[in-house]
Design an enzyme around this catalytic site. Structure first.
Site, short mmCIF file in Angstrom:
data_model
loop_
_atom_site.label_atom_id
_atom_site.label_comp_id
_atom_site.label_asym_id
_atom_site.label_seq_id
_atom_site.Cartn_x
_atom_site.Cartn_y
_atom_site.Cartn_z
N THR A 186 -11.42 -68.97 -126.20
CA THR A 186 -11.79 -69.92 -124.79
C THR A 186 -13.17 -70.32 -125.24
OG1 THR A 186 -12.31 -70.30 -123.09
CG2 THR A 186 -12.55 -67.92 -123.26
N HIS A 245 -3.53 -70.63 -115.51
CA HIS A 245 -3.18 -72.13 -115.59
C HIS A 245 -1.95 -72.53 -115.60
CE1 HIS A 245 -8.04 -72.72 -116.67
NE2 HIS A 245 -7.12 -72.21 -115.60
N TYR A 283 3.59 -83.62 -121.39
CA TYR A 283 4.07 -82.15 -120.85
C TYR A 283 6.22 -81.43 -122.21
CZ TYR A 283 -0.27 -81.18 -118.46
OH TYR A 283 -1.46 -81.13 -117.49
N ASP A 321 1.66 -71.70 -122.92
CA ASP A 321 2.24 -71.21 -123.92
C ASP A 321 2.53 -70.03 -123.74
OD1 ASP A 321 0.86 -68.94 -125.32
OD2 ASP A 321 -0.42 -70.52 -126.14
P1 NAD Z 1 -10.83 -74.57 -125.28
O1 NAD Z 1 -10.36 -75.52 -126.35
O2 NAD Z 1 -11.29 -75.47 -124.64
O3 NAD Z 1 -11.00 -74.02 -126.16
C1 NAD Z 1 -10.87 -73.61 -127.33
C2 NAD Z 1 -11.85 -72.83 -128.38
O4 NAD Z 1 -11.04 -71.86 -129.43
C3 NAD Z 1 -13.03 -72.97 -128.56
O5 NAD Z 1 -14.31 -72.12 -128.20
C4 NAD Z 1 -12.95 -73.05 -129.85
O6 NAD Z 1 -13.94 -72.10 -130.55
C5 NAD Z 1 -11.93 -71.41 -129.92
N1 NAD Z 1 -11.09 -71.14 -131.38
C6 NAD Z 1 -9.85 -71.95 -132.01
N2 NAD Z 1 -9.91 -72.06 -133.10
C7 NAD Z 1 -9.63 -70.27 -132.93
C8 NAD Z 1 -8.85 -69.85 -133.85
N3 NAD Z 1 -8.24 -70.00 -134.54
N4 NAD Z 1 -9.02 -68.35 -133.55
C9 NAD Z 1 -10.95 -68.25 -132.59
N5 NAD Z 1 -11.64 -68.72 -131.03
C10 NAD Z 1 -10.75 -70.50 -131.95
O7 NAD Z 1 -10.06 -73.84 -124.16
P2 NAD Z 1 -9.55 -73.03 -123.32
O8 NAD Z 1 -10.80 -72.57 -123.30
O9 NAD Z 1 -8.54 -72.50 -123.18
O10 NAD Z 1 -9.96 -73.91 -122.10
C11 NAD Z 1 -9.34 -75.28 -121.97
C12 NAD Z 1 -8.17 -74.76 -121.47
O11 NAD Z 1 -7.04 -75.85 -122.34
C13 NAD Z 1 -6.92 -74.74 -120.74
O12 NAD Z 1 -7.47 -75.08 -119.34
C14 NAD Z 1 -5.79 -74.03 -121.39
O13 NAD Z 1 -5.11 -73.87 -120.25
C15 NAD Z 1 -6.01 -75.42 -121.79
N6 NAD Z 1 -4.71 -74.94 -123.24
C16 NAD Z 1 -3.89 -74.11 -123.12
C17 NAD Z 1 -3.16 -74.23 -124.92
C18 NAD Z 1 -1.87 -73.30 -124.57
O14 NAD Z 1 -1.46 -72.76 -124.19
N7 NAD Z 1 -1.73 -72.38 -126.17
C19 NAD Z 1 -3.42 -75.53 -125.61
C20 NAD Z 1 -4.36 -76.15 -124.83
C21 NAD Z 1 -5.39 -76.63 -124.13
#
Ligand code: NAD
Length: 236
Positions: free
Chosen positions: A177, A110, A59, A95
Site C-alpha cells: 500500500t 473499502h 465496476y 477483491d
Molecule cells: P496504491 O495503488 O496507492 O499503492 C500500491 C502500492 O503497492 C504502491 O506503494 C506500490 O509500490 C506497491 N506495489 C505495487 N506492486 C507491488 C508488488 N508486486 N508487491 C508489493 N508492493 C507492490 O494502492 P493502495 O495503497 O491500496 O490504495 C489505493 C486504493 O486502491 C485503495 O482504496 C484500494 O481500495 C484500491 N484498490 C484496490 C485494488 C484491489 O482490490 N485489488 C486494486 C486497485 C486499487
C-alpha cells in the site's frame, strides 16, 4: 491506559500491491487504473449521481477481472499464518483474493466487488459473485443497486474495529500500500509501541514510525517473513 499487547495476534494490512502479481492493477502505480479513468468520473457519490451507467460499467469490468484472478503466494502465506497465530487481515482491496487464499478473518475497509447494496437502505447487502450490476437491478425494497464499494468522500467500513485490532497486535505487517488513501493509511500509526512492525512494498513511499521497511515484491517478501514468524511460533 495503554492497550494490552497480544503476542499471539498478527494484523496484516494490505493494499492494491499485494494483488498486483495476481494481475490486478494498482491505483497509483505508473500503470495505475487512475491513469485510464478519472476518479471524479467513476468513484465518487457525485459520479454516481451524474452518470450511474459509467460507474456500473467501471465496476462491472473490475469485478470481472477480480473474479478471474487467482490468489498469489503472498495471499497464501498470509492465510497460512492462521496455523499458529490469531490473524486479522485488514484490507483496502475490494477483491476477495485473501478469502480465496484461505484467510478466515478478513476486514474490508473499502468494500467488496462481489457484493451489491441498496441505494435506499445500506443494510441491504447482496452477494453477487461475478455478476454485473446494471441499471434497473433493484433491492428488495425496489431501489437501484450500487456497488458495495466505499467511494472517495464516503466513510470507510469497520474503522473502529480495525483500529482495535491494530492497537493490540503483537505483530503488524503492512503490504503493498502506498499509504496515501486516508483514513485507512492512518491506521498504521495506531500499532503498539512494542509490536514487531514491518512494511513491505515495491516502492517505499511512506516510512511510518517504528516500522522496518523492506522494498520488493509481495510474492517474494511475504512468504519469507511468514516462514520466519512460523518458525519462531507465537511468543508467550
Ligand atoms: P496504491 O495503488 O496507492 O499503492 C500500491 C502500492 O503497492 C504502491 O506503494 C506500490 O509500490 C506497491 N506495489 C505495487 N506492486 C507491488 C508488488 N508486486 N508487491 C508489493 N508492493 C507492490 O494502492 P493502495 O495503497 O491500496 O490504495 C489505493 C486504493 O486502491 C485503495 O482504496 C484500494 O481500495 C484500491 N484498490 C484496490 C485494488 C484491489 O482490490 N485489488 C486494486 C486497485 C486499487
Amino acid at each position: 491506559m495503554p492497550d494490552q499487547i497480544d503476542h499471539n495476534k498478527v494484523v496484516v494490512l494490505t493494499g492494491a500491491g499485494i494483488s498486483a502479481e495476481s494481475g490486478l492493477q494498482t491505483f497509483r502505480d505508473m500503470n495505475g487504473l487512475w491513469n485510464a479513468y478519472s476518479i471524479d468520473e467513476v468513484a465518487t457519490p457525485d459520479a454516481w449521481e451524474r452518470n450511474p451507467r459509467l460507474v456500473l460499467e467501471f465496476y462491472n469490468e473490475r469485478r470481472k477481472k477480480a473474479v478471474a484472478a487467482l490468489p498469489n503466494d503472498a495471499h497464501k502465506a498470509i492465510a497460512a499464518l492462521e496455523e499458529k497465530y490469531e490473524v486479522r487481515v485488514i484490507t483496502q482491496n475490494v477483491d476477495d483474493l485473501h478469502e480465496r487464499a484461505g484467510s478466515t478473518k478478513v476486514i474490508h475497509v473499502h468494500g467488496e466487488l462481489v457484493k451489491a447494496r441498496s441505494t435506499a437502505d445500506p443494510s441491504l447487502v447482496y452477494e453477487i459473485g461475478g455478476k454485473e450490476i446494471n441499471l434497473g437491478d433493484v433491492c428488495d425494497k425496489g431501489s437501484q443497486l450500487r456497488p458495495h464499494i466505499v467511494w472517495f468522500g464516503e466513510e470507510i467500513h469497520n474503522h473502529e474495529l480495525s483500529i482495535d485490532h491494530i492497537r493490540t497486535a503483537g505483530k503488524v505487517l503492512v503490504v503493498g500500500t502506498s499509504l496515501t488513501v486516508y483514513p485507512a493509511a492512518g491506521m498504521v500509526t495506531e500499532a503498539h509501541q512494542q509490536a514487531e512492525k514491518i512494511l513491505l512494498s515495491l516502492d517505499i513511499e511512506q516510512r511510518p514510525y517504528g516500522f522496518h521497511c523492506m522494498q520488493g515484491k509481495a510474492v517474494d517478501l511475504v512468504p519469507t517473513i511468514v516462514r520466519r514468524w512460523m518458525e519462531a511460533g507465537a511468543a508467550t
